[in-house]
Design an enzyme around this catalytic site. Structure first.
Site, PDB file in Angstrom:
ATOM      1  N   SER A   1      42.117 -16.081  43.714  1.00 36.62           N
ATOM      2  CA  SER A   1      41.057 -15.436  42.937  1.00 36.62           C
ATOM      3  C   SER A   1      39.787 -15.331  43.761  1.00 36.62           C
ATOM      4  O   SER A   1      39.198 -16.349  44.143  1.00 36.62           O
ATOM      5  CB  SER A   1      40.766 -16.226  41.665  1.00 36.62           C
ATOM      6  OG  SER A   1      39.567 -15.723  41.098  1.00 36.62           O
TER       7      SER A   1
ATOM      8  N   HIS B   1      43.671 -11.651  43.256  1.00 29.80           N
ATOM      9  CA  HIS B   1      43.316 -11.771  41.834  1.00 29.80           C
ATOM     10  C   HIS B   1      41.819 -11.477  41.670  1.00 29.80           C
ATOM     11  O   HIS B   1      40.972 -12.134  42.286  1.00 29.80           O
ATOM     12  CB  HIS B   1      43.647 -13.179  41.347  1.00 29.80           C
ATOM     13  CG  HIS B   1      43.504 -13.361  39.879  1.00 29.80           C
ATOM     14  ND1 HIS B   1      44.475 -12.982  38.980  1.00 29.80           N
ATOM     15  CD2 HIS B   1      42.490 -13.890  39.132  1.00 29.80           C
ATOM     16  CE1 HIS B   1      44.085 -13.276  37.746  1.00 29.80           C
ATOM     17  NE2 HIS B   1      42.876 -13.820  37.815  1.00 29.80           N
TER      18      HIS B   1
ATOM     19  N   ASP C   1      38.760 -11.063  38.929  1.00 29.84           N
ATOM     20  CA  ASP C   1      38.356 -11.440  37.570  1.00 29.84           C
ATOM     21  C   ASP C   1      37.156 -10.628  37.112  1.00 29.84           C
ATOM     22  O   ASP C   1      36.053 -10.803  37.629  1.00 29.84           O
ATOM     23  CB  ASP C   1      37.978 -12.925  37.553  1.00 29.84           C
ATOM     24  CG  ASP C   1      39.192 -13.819  37.713  1.00 29.84           C
ATOM     25  OD1 ASP C   1      40.107 -13.717  36.875  1.00 29.84           O
ATOM     26  OD2 ASP C   1      39.230 -14.610  38.685  1.00 29.84           O
TER      27      ASP C   1
ATOM     28  N   MET D   1      34.543  -9.898  34.175  1.00 29.08           N
ATOM     29  CA  MET D   1      33.979 -10.554  32.974  1.00 29.08           C
ATOM     30  C   MET D   1      32.768  -9.759  32.507  1.00 29.08           C
ATOM     31  O   MET D   1      31.935  -9.358  33.327  1.00 29.08           O
ATOM     32  CB  MET D   1      33.526 -11.967  33.326  1.00 29.08           C
ATOM     33  CG  MET D   1      34.621 -12.819  33.930  1.00 29.08           C
ATOM     34  SD  MET D   1      33.962 -14.442  34.323  1.00 29.08           S
ATOM     35  CE  MET D   1      35.380 -15.186  35.137  1.00 29.08           C
TER      36      MET D   1
ATOM     37  N   HIS E   1      42.333  -8.918  36.394  1.00 27.78           N
ATOM     38  CA  HIS E   1      42.340  -9.688  35.133  1.00 27.78           C
ATOM     39  C   HIS E   1      41.078  -9.332  34.360  1.00 27.78           C
ATOM     40  O   HIS E   1      39.980  -9.744  34.733  1.00 27.78           O
ATOM     41  CB  HIS E   1      42.394 -11.179  35.502  1.00 27.78           C
ATOM     42  CG  HIS E   1      42.314 -12.110  34.342  1.00 27.78           C
ATOM     43  ND1 HIS E   1      42.080 -13.459  34.498  1.00 27.78           N
ATOM     44  CD2 HIS E   1      42.444 -11.909  33.005  1.00 27.78           C
ATOM     45  CE1 HIS E   1      42.076 -14.053  33.309  1.00 27.78           C
ATOM     46  NE2 HIS E   1      42.282 -13.129  32.383  1.00 27.78           N
TER      47      HIS E   1
ATOM     48  N   MET F   1      38.638  -9.732  31.528  1.00 32.71           N
ATOM     49  CA  MET F   1      38.138 -10.605  30.448  1.00 32.71           C
ATOM     50  C   MET F   1      36.993  -9.854  29.800  1.00 32.71           C
ATOM     51  O   MET F   1      35.815 -10.209  29.937  1.00 32.71           O
ATOM     52  CB  MET F   1      37.699 -11.950  31.042  1.00 32.71           C
ATOM     53  CG  MET F   1      38.881 -12.834  31.411  1.00 32.71           C
ATOM     54  SD  MET F   1      38.441 -14.132  32.577  1.00 32.71           S
ATOM     55  CE  MET F   1      38.596 -13.217  34.095  1.00 32.71           C
TER      56      MET F   1
ATOM     57  N   MET G   1      46.447 -18.656  30.495  1.00 30.93           N
ATOM     58  CA  MET G   1      45.214 -19.313  30.929  1.00 30.93           C
ATOM     59  C   MET G   1      45.396 -20.826  30.821  1.00 30.93           C
ATOM     60  O   MET G   1      45.731 -21.338  29.756  1.00 30.93           O
ATOM     61  CB  MET G   1      44.030 -18.905  30.041  1.00 30.93           C
ATOM     62  CG  MET G   1      43.515 -17.492  30.226  1.00 30.93           C
ATOM     63  SD  MET G   1      42.887 -17.023  31.860  1.00 30.93           S
ATOM     64  CE  MET G   1      41.876 -18.403  32.359  1.00 30.93           C
TER      65      MET G   1
ATOM     66  N   GLY H   1      36.363 -17.650  31.882  1.00 26.13           N
ATOM     67  CA  GLY H   1      34.928 -17.421  32.046  1.00 26.13           C
ATOM     68  C   GLY H   1      34.360 -18.009  33.330  1.00 26.13           C
ATOM     69  O   GLY H   1      33.390 -17.478  33.864  1.00 26.13           O
TER      70      GLY H   1
ATOM     71  N   GLY I   1      35.274 -20.273  37.182  1.00 25.88           N
ATOM     72  CA  GLY I   1      36.165 -20.935  38.118  1.00 25.88           C
ATOM     73  C   GLY I   1      35.842 -22.422  38.146  1.00 25.88           C
ATOM     74  O   GLY I   1      34.835 -22.874  37.579  1.00 25.88           O
TER      75      GLY I   1
ATOM     76  N   ASP J   1      46.737 -19.258  35.464  1.00 28.50           N
ATOM     77  CA  ASP J   1      45.384 -19.017  35.956  1.00 28.50           C
ATOM     78  C   ASP J   1      44.423 -20.081  35.440  1.00 28.50           C
ATOM     79  O   ASP J   1      44.166 -20.163  34.238  1.00 28.50           O
ATOM     80  CB  ASP J   1      44.946 -17.618  35.482  1.00 28.50           C
ATOM     81  CG  ASP J   1      43.616 -17.196  36.069  1.00 28.50           C
ATOM     82  OD1 ASP J   1      43.094 -17.911  36.936  1.00 28.50           O
ATOM     83  OD2 ASP J   1      43.116 -16.131  35.655  1.00 28.50           O
ATOM     84  N   GLY J   2      43.886 -20.860  36.385  1.00 22.22           N
ATOM     85  CA  GLY J   2      42.847 -21.832  36.058  1.00 22.22           C
ATOM     86  C   GLY J   2      43.206 -23.247  36.477  1.00 22.22           C
ATOM     87  O   GLY J   2      44.197 -23.796  35.999  1.00 22.22           O
TER      88      GLY J   2
HETATM   89  C1  DX5 Z   1      38.732 -17.911  35.002  1.00 26.27           C
HETATM   90  C2  DX5 Z   1      39.410 -16.905  35.877  1.00 26.27           C
HETATM   91  C3  DX5 Z   1      40.197 -17.515  36.964  1.00 26.27           C
HETATM   92  C4  DX5 Z   1      39.383 -18.309  37.943  1.00 26.27           C
HETATM   93  C5  DX5 Z   1      40.260 -19.392  38.462  1.00 26.27           C
HETATM   94  O1  DX5 Z   1      38.258 -17.305  33.849  1.00 26.27           O
HETATM   95  O2  DX5 Z   1      40.304 -16.088  35.122  1.00 26.27           O
HETATM   96  O3  DX5 Z   1      40.968 -16.535  37.653  1.00 26.27           O
HETATM   97  O4  DX5 Z   1      38.881 -17.549  39.001  1.00 26.27           O
HETATM   98  O5  DX5 Z   1      39.491 -20.229  39.225  1.00 26.27           O
HETATM   99  P1  DX5 Z   1      39.954 -21.702  39.607  1.00 26.27           P
HETATM  100  O6  DX5 Z   1      41.212 -21.583  40.377  1.00 26.27           O
HETATM  101  O7  DX5 Z   1      38.795 -22.197  40.393  1.00 26.27           O
HETATM  102  O8  DX5 Z   1      40.149 -22.445  38.302  1.00 26.27           O
HETATM  103 ZN    ZN Z   2      41.710 -14.784  36.300  1.00 25.87          ZN
END
Ligand code: DX5
Ligand code: ZN
Length: 216
Positions: free
Chosen positions: A8, A33, A35, A37, A66, A68, A137, A142, A144, A175-176
């Site tokens: 990501s 990946h 993200d 938001m 992805h 969100m 998830m 939201g 990382g 993811d996460g």
């Molecule tokens: C969180 C994202 C993830 C995030 C994962 O909302 O969807 O993709 O970037 O980050 P890590 O691996 O640091 O948990």
């Molecule tokens: Zn993600």
């Protein structure tokens, strides 16, 4: 098939996206990946189409986007134009999920559906044969760098059973909070794709960290 790794870029250095992409090009990563938001569906704002289009100029592997965001239907064509290959929407953000999935596929992209930690896997039974990817998830979306939710393993097993029962070939992406401490167990539970942000980009040697996740 061996599992896939989708680092990501949320945890990457945004001031040096070109070099981060070049590092991923050389790595054993399978996808990128990305993200998105919107500050509405999740309490954070990341980046959108122009940044994805810029990243796309420097990448050699599929873009795993992805979303969100609220109302993803309004932006499907825009994400296609920006370079998305796989477009994942949240179950919780889609009133007409079946229609949204088909709109994504009509644009020639792979369609994914993401589930928040509280959302039950059974809710996807009606569309499981229509989708290419389920994103589970393993933190609340939201941000990382959050702690992995341990009940994810059981959720992955349930998702895998539902996919098998329906004769679908949907991939399961996690993811996460993914690290080398949980990767093996996730794969054993049925995961096909592992997303990792902080664990890759905050490590001393991201190339080696990706290789470690790929070769668990
Ligand atoms: C969180 C994202 C993830 C995030 C994962 O909302 O969807 O993709 O970037 O980050 P890590 O691996 O640091 O948990
Ligand atoms: Zn993600």
């Amino acid at each position: 098939m061996s599992h896939l790794i989708s680092p990501s870029l949320l945890a990457s250095d945004f001031a040096n996206l070109q070099s981060e992409c070049e590092m991923l090009n050389k790595s054993e990563a399978d996808w990128y990946h990305l993200d998105v938001m919107d500050g509405l569906f999740v309490p954070n704002i990341s980046f959108g189409m122009p940044v994805i289009a810029a990243i796309n100029k420097h990448t050699l592997k599929p873009l795993d986007v992805h979303l969100m965001i609220e109302n993803p239907d309004s932006y499907i064509k825009d994400f296609k134009a920006a370079g998305a290959n796989i477009l994942t929407v949240h179950y919780e953000a889609c009133t007409h999920l079946h229609k949204t999935i088909h709109s994504i596929k009509e644009e020639g992209m792979k369609a994914g559906v993401a589930l928040n930690p509280h959302t039950s896997v059974e809710l996807l039974e009606g569309v499981i044969n229509e989708i290419d990817l389920v994103l589970i998830m393993s933190v609340n979306p939201g941000f990382g760098g959050q702690k992995f939710i341990e009940s994810t393993y059981e959720k992955v097993r349930k998702m895998k059973a539902l996919i098998t029962k329906n004769g679908a070939d949907t991939k399961i992406e996690i993811d996460g909070g993914v690290t080398s401490a949980n990767a093996q167990k996730l794969i054993e539970a049925g995961a096909d794709v592992l997303v990792a942000g902080s664990f890759v980009f905050k490590s001393d040697n991201p190339l080696q960290t990706i290789a470690d996740l790929k070769n668990v």
